[in-house]
Design a protein around this motif. Structure first.
Motif, mmCIF file in Angstrom:
data_model
loop_
_atom_site.group_PDB
_atom_site.id
_atom_site.type_symbol
_atom_site.label_atom_id
_atom_site.label_comp_id
_atom_site.label_asym_id
_atom_site.label_seq_id
_atom_site.Cartn_x
_atom_site.Cartn_y
_atom_site.Cartn_z
ATOM 1 N N LEU A 53 1.515 36.223 -34.460
ATOM 2 C CA LEU A 53 2.740 35.426 -34.416
ATOM 3 C C LEU A 53 2.978 34.874 -35.800
ATOM 4 O O LEU A 53 2.052 34.380 -36.446
ATOM 5 N N LEU A 112 5.662 32.249 -37.985
ATOM 6 C CA LEU A 112 6.665 31.211 -37.775
ATOM 7 C C LEU A 112 7.498 31.005 -39.029
ATOM 8 O O LEU A 112 6.956 30.783 -40.112
ATOM 9 N N HIS A 168 4.997 32.203 -25.875
ATOM 10 C CA HIS A 168 5.717 31.018 -26.338
ATOM 11 C C HIS A 168 4.748 29.856 -26.554
ATOM 12 O O HIS A 168 4.884 29.092 -27.526
ATOM 13 N N ALA A 195 3.178 30.135 -29.854
ATOM 14 C CA ALA A 195 4.065 29.706 -30.934
ATOM 15 C C ALA A 195 4.095 28.182 -31.027
ATOM 16 O O ALA A 195 4.067 27.618 -32.126
ATOM 17 N N LEU A 202 12.406 25.774 -30.983
ATOM 18 C CA LEU A 202 11.562 26.954 -31.193
ATOM 19 C C LEU A 202 12.118 28.104 -30.374
ATOM 20 O O LEU A 202 12.269 27.994 -29.159
ATOM 21 N N GLU A 203 12.437 29.206 -31.037
ATOM 22 C CA GLU A 203 12.954 30.360 -30.305
ATOM 23 C C GLU A 203 12.417 31.642 -30.890
ATOM 24 O O GLU A 203 12.097 31.722 -32.075
ATOM 25 N N GLN A 204 12.308 32.644 -30.032
ATOM 26 C CA GLN A 204 11.824 33.938 -30.486
ATOM 27 C C GLN A 204 12.876 34.606 -31.346
ATOM 28 O O GLN A 204 14.059 34.576 -31.012
ATOM 29 N N TYR A 250 8.885 33.819 -34.755
ATOM 30 C CA TYR A 250 9.610 32.720 -34.124
ATOM 31 C C TYR A 250 10.340 31.917 -35.186
ATOM 32 O O TYR A 250 9.868 31.787 -36.323
#
Lengths: 232, 232
Positions: free
Chosen positions: A13, A15, A55, A58, A75-77, A97
DNA sequence: ACAAAAGTGTTCCTTCTACACCCATGA
DNA sequence: TCATGGGTGTAGAAGGAACACTTTTGT
């Protein structure tokens, strides 16, 4: 094992944590301590753990980097990046993300022992490790678009803010100046965008501005479109 | 191995292949031949192969299912679905793609020996295997939104089509009727949306309609917004 | 001639844009 | 009282919705 076998992959992941600081759109970066790309800035990230929801992972990464929890941020993909050669260490697929946070009082240090720093997006120009430049480009474009159609801009602001603060977010993220009077009207005429408080804030000079909180609404209808307008 | 280890995952791709058939928005499904969810319809998909690019894998799956190649269709990444319990066989992360295809002359049979069928989206109502109902919901909403801001609607049409064909796409996907006259003007006044041919098509009754091809443009500016208008 | 679908012109109304103008504060 | 930022009113421009009306075919 032929090349038709199911690929064995590790799932990472990454960010893209954006904020508005010092009048500029900035992104949180960590300096890589190991090869590859040793010494280069990169987006913070990590690997998915056993049994962990995507999620949730993240959210965990974001908390490790910024000490921010739950409601105080967005927070969004964003997308998945899976080119076979994107990481020289092997087949690593990354779920990116987009996080939006207010200008944090505790500026940088994460719980990890890596050097974290806010960098202006405009100053990066292809300097990030891996394919993180592309991820950052996608993140910025997503954020710009979200300002048009959602109330995301409030996620850049402190719990209470003025209409001028909100306008600054739009101006910095879009890179263009907006008419303060028309902007004010648009925001205030959209029920649920912001919620009035009975406090005011006195600027160093000038008339005091009313303070607002985030409203309930998330989608903006009608939207606030960025014209091909006057670039700041 | 503790629960803090990096998760071992398999990476799947699922395709939401949408088309307009028989006046309805339909999705390509395959009937599952094995447990879990044996006998239930599901979105077609498969696993990523060694060294294969994500987008290339999606193109491959689409070709296997529809015998469609390259330019004749639209294919875009939708989202990643990674809840720990989304597949009872183990930790499988799925990258979902949205594909838009014209009403195909060869209706269904894929190269795999599974039963493929077009199902109206409205008739499905929670009947798909795994979390594919959610993927389908996301796909349909993405398609609806794409019609507003891009020229995606032409991907639903045959190589040549009338403005009426294009309007039908909007009406079916949005589930609302549009004024033919205003629609015609909006499309024709957007340069690059459609490109005139000098042919016409005679309907069973009524004045012949001019035929068009797709244009170069992909983004629609200004957009064609769906109002809270008259639902069909 | 008539039905049906394609396409044009015009009116009304909403929304955006630009900008003149007034308000409230600190120095 | 002046500089500065906050906020309201309003006129013109642009775009969307509604709809009367014309065009072109098959039966």
């Amino acid at each position: 094992m032929t090349s038709r076998d199911h690929a064995v992959v590790r799932l990472a992941l990454d960010l893209a944590i954006l904020t508005v600081r010092e009048g500029a759109l900035q992104v949180l970066t960590v300096t890589r301590g190991n090869e590859p790309f040793r010494g280069r800035p990169a987006l913070p990230g990590g690997f998915l753990r056993d049994g962990e929801d995507l999620h949730a992972a993240a959210v965990r990464e974001l908390r490790e980097e910024t000490a921010l929890d739950g409601g105080a941020m967005h927070l969004e993909q964003l997308s998945v990046y899976g080119a076979p050669d994107r990481d020289p260490r092997g087949r690593i697929i990354s779920v990116a993300y987009l996080a939006i946070v207010p200008d944090l009082p505790a500026p940088t240090a994460g719980s990890d022992a890596v050097a974290a720093a806010w960098l202006p997006v405009a100053a990066i120009r292809g300097g990030l490790a891996f394919d993180h430049d592309r991820i950052l480009d996608d993140a910025v474009e997503r954020a710009r678009s979200r300002l048009e159609f959602t109330t995301l801009a409030t996620a850049f602001c402190a719990p209470v803010f003025t209409i001028g603060d909100l306008r600054t977010v739009y101006e910095v993220v879009w890179g263009q100046s907006l008419d303060p009077r028309n902007f004010s009207r648009k925001v205030l005429s959209t029920v649920g965008f912001v919620e009035a408080t009975d406090e005011k804030r006195n600027p160093l000079v000038g008339r005091p501005a009313a303070l607002y909180r985030r409203g309930d609404r998330t989608v903006l209808n009608p939207p606030i479109l960025r014209g091909a307008a006057t670039v700041a």
